[in-house]
Design an enzyme around this catalytic site. Sequence first.
Site, PDB file in Angstrom:
ATOM      1  CB  ILE A  77      -0.882   0.004   1.266  1.00 51.88           C
ATOM      2  CG1 ILE A  77      -1.851  -1.171   1.241  1.00 51.88           C
ATOM      3  CG2 ILE A  77      -1.639   1.315   1.397  1.00 51.88           C
ATOM      4  CD1 ILE A  77      -2.606  -1.342   2.540  1.00 51.88           C
ATOM      5  CB  CYS A  78       1.067   4.208  -2.201  1.00 56.35           C
ATOM      6  SG  CYS A  78       1.843   5.837  -2.162  1.00 56.35           S
ATOM      7  CB  ILE A  79       3.575   5.378   2.943  1.00 59.25           C
ATOM      8  CG1 ILE A  79       3.395   5.976   4.333  1.00 59.25           C
ATOM      9  CG2 ILE A  79       4.627   6.140   2.134  1.00 59.25           C
ATOM     10  CD1 ILE A  79       4.520   5.697   5.277  1.00 59.25           C
ATOM     11  CB  ALA A  82      -1.838   4.575   3.079  1.00 63.92           C
TER      12      ALA A  82
END
Lengths: 130, 134
Positions: A77-79, A82
């Site tokens: 998941i892209c920080i 997110a």
Amino acid sequence: MKFTVMVNEGPYQHQSADTALHFVRAALEKGHEIFRVFFYHDGVNNGTRIAVPPKDDRLIQQEWSNLAKEHDLDLVICIAAAQRRGLMDAAESKRQGLDADNIIEGFRISGLGQLIEGGIQSDRTVVFGD
Amino acid sequence: MATKKFMYVNRKAPYGTVYALESLEVVLIAAAFEQEVSLAFIDDGVYQIAKGQNTDGIGMKNFSSTYNALGDYEVNKLYVEKESLEERGLTADDLMPIMWEDEDEDWAEKPSVRIVSRAEMADILAEQEVTYSF
């Protein structure tokens, strides 16, 4: 063949979240390698464990989680995406001084570099989105 | 590390959805990987590099100046589809003058924006090895 898959839309909102899951499952069944699945934009919502759809519907997040466990998949998941949308793992939640985390087992949070690395390392990059 | 041709296809207007902003975030991070990077602007994506953007009334960050910084990241191939401009009543004059400095020619300033036909765009896309669509 080695694939990196990018998922850009959220579960239930957009069919591309389901289609990506079906693609990954089919590729694995055919003996292909999934180098990484990268979740971006609203796609990060595929990684929440706090979702309760009606009982007669599929639970997309759980299906990803199960598939990850079964095939040792790297679900990222892209920080940045997110953080905007309220997806936190325990470490990030603590760092931000928040009181909860909500990532389902099998996903991890990391940076956009993981997407680019996937593009470099894989034979094909396949994007699922709107 | 291997060098590949990376293409970022921008199809959406800059505001209204977050796709354009988050696409730009990918491009900026990707610049650190020293790949061969191109951007394509098609459909409403051409509005992303339109001149004179003003977001005062909508409470969103105006990130249009970031496109001017792309040259500093060696991102200097911005292909804009001619037909997409025409369909929206736009011309090259409506786009920001995005430039880059060519260190091989004594830092001469050169335009990053290249307007291409739909057929040329198809050929450019076919040459790519990794294509992200936003």
